[in-house]
Design a protein around this motif. Sequence first.
Motif, short mmCIF file in Angstrom:
data_model
loop_
_atom_site.label_atom_id
_atom_site.label_comp_id
_atom_site.label_asym_id
_atom_site.label_seq_id
_atom_site.Cartn_x
_atom_site.Cartn_y
_atom_site.Cartn_z
N ARG A 3 -51.92 59.21 -1.34
CA ARG A 3 -51.06 58.45 -2.23
C ARG A 3 -50.79 59.21 -3.52
N LEU A 4 -51.79 59.89 -4.03
CA LEU A 4 -51.63 60.67 -5.25
C LEU A 4 -50.65 61.82 -5.01
N LEU A 5 -50.72 62.43 -3.85
CA LEU A 5 -49.80 63.51 -3.51
C LEU A 5 -48.36 62.99 -3.40
N ILE A 6 -48.21 61.84 -2.77
CA ILE A 6 -46.87 61.24 -2.65
C ILE A 6 -46.32 60.88 -4.03
N PHE A 7 -47.18 60.32 -4.89
CA PHE A 7 -46.75 59.98 -6.25
C PHE A 7 -46.37 61.25 -7.03
N GLY A 8 -47.14 62.30 -6.86
CA GLY A 8 -46.85 63.57 -7.54
C GLY A 8 -45.53 64.17 -7.09
N ILE A 9 -45.26 64.12 -5.79
CA ILE A 9 -44.00 64.64 -5.27
C ILE A 9 -42.83 63.79 -5.76
N ALA A 10 -43.02 62.47 -5.77
CA ALA A 10 -41.96 61.57 -6.26
C ALA A 10 -41.67 61.83 -7.74
N ALA A 11 -42.74 62.04 -8.53
CA ALA A 11 -42.57 62.32 -9.95
C ALA A 11 -41.85 63.66 -10.14
N LEU A 12 -42.20 64.65 -9.35
CA LEU A 12 -41.55 65.96 -9.45
C LEU A 12 -40.07 65.86 -9.08
N VAL A 13 -39.76 65.14 -8.03
CA VAL A 13 -38.37 64.97 -7.61
C VAL A 13 -37.58 64.23 -8.70
N LEU A 14 -38.17 63.19 -9.26
CA LEU A 14 -37.51 62.43 -10.32
C LEU A 14 -37.28 63.30 -11.55
N ASP A 15 -38.27 64.13 -11.90
CA ASP A 15 -38.12 65.01 -13.06
C ASP A 15 -37.03 66.05 -12.83
N VAL A 16 -37.01 66.65 -11.64
CA VAL A 16 -35.98 67.64 -11.34
C VAL A 16 -34.60 66.98 -11.37
N PHE A 17 -34.50 65.80 -10.80
CA PHE A 17 -33.23 65.08 -10.82
C PHE A 17 -32.80 64.77 -12.26
N ALA A 18 -33.74 64.36 -13.11
CA ALA A 18 -33.43 64.05 -14.50
C ALA A 18 -32.98 65.30 -15.25
N ILE A 19 -33.64 66.43 -15.02
CA ILE A 19 -33.25 67.65 -15.71
C ILE A 19 -31.88 68.13 -15.25
N VAL A 20 -31.62 68.07 -13.96
CA VAL A 20 -30.29 68.45 -13.46
C VAL A 20 -29.23 67.52 -14.04
N ASP A 21 -29.52 66.24 -14.08
CA ASP A 21 -28.59 65.27 -14.66
C ASP A 21 -28.34 65.57 -16.13
N LEU A 22 -29.38 65.93 -16.84
CA LEU A 22 -29.24 66.28 -18.25
C LEU A 22 -28.36 67.52 -18.44
N VAL A 23 -28.51 68.47 -17.57
CA VAL A 23 -27.76 69.71 -17.71
C VAL A 23 -26.27 69.48 -17.43
N VAL A 24 -25.95 68.70 -16.43
CA VAL A 24 -24.55 68.56 -16.03
C VAL A 24 -23.80 67.44 -16.77
N ILE A 25 -24.50 66.52 -17.38
CA ILE A 25 -23.83 65.39 -18.02
C ILE A 25 -23.12 65.85 -19.30
N ASP A 26 -22.01 65.21 -19.59
CA ASP A 26 -21.26 65.49 -20.81
C ASP A 26 -22.08 65.09 -22.03
N ARG A 27 -21.98 65.90 -23.07
CA ARG A 27 -22.77 65.67 -24.28
C ARG A 27 -22.47 64.30 -24.91
N SER A 28 -21.26 63.82 -24.74
CA SER A 28 -20.88 62.54 -25.35
C SER A 28 -21.54 61.34 -24.67
N ARG A 29 -22.12 61.54 -23.48
CA ARG A 29 -22.75 60.43 -22.75
C ARG A 29 -24.26 60.40 -22.94
N VAL A 30 -24.77 61.19 -23.88
CA VAL A 30 -26.21 61.23 -24.15
C VAL A 30 -26.47 60.38 -25.38
N ARG A 31 -27.42 59.45 -25.24
CA ARG A 31 -27.75 58.55 -26.35
C ARG A 31 -29.10 58.93 -26.96
#
Length: 110
Positions: A3-31
């Motif tokens: 379960r800890l491994l699954i949680f770690g992988i899920a957290a890593l996937v979520l973090d990578v998705f968040a960073i990619v989203d941050l990089v590609v999103i327009d600056r005006s849509r960041v609060r």
Amino acid sequence: MGRLLIFGIAALVLDVFAIVDLVVIDRSRVRAFPKIFWVIIVIAIPFIGALLWFTVGRDWGRKRGQSKVVAPDDDPEFLRSIRLDEEQQARIRKLEQELADLDDDPDTKK
């Protein structure tokens, strides 16, 4: 352990998705903070930082400058076009009537 491994992988996937989203999103849509601070938060606080980005930092609304969808009866441009069409139709009817009157006028007939 699994379960800890699954949680770690899920957290890593979520973090990578968040960073990619941050990089590609327009600056005006960041609060709240600039993009670079959000990247630091996501990296420094792995799972919670990504959740904060998606709940607090990202503007989920439409892009700024993008026009809002307006119902036809509330759209001034649409109403103006209808009024112009009606005025044009009235002018056409008036001209047709004038032509019909000229055709019926005995003075203009030869």
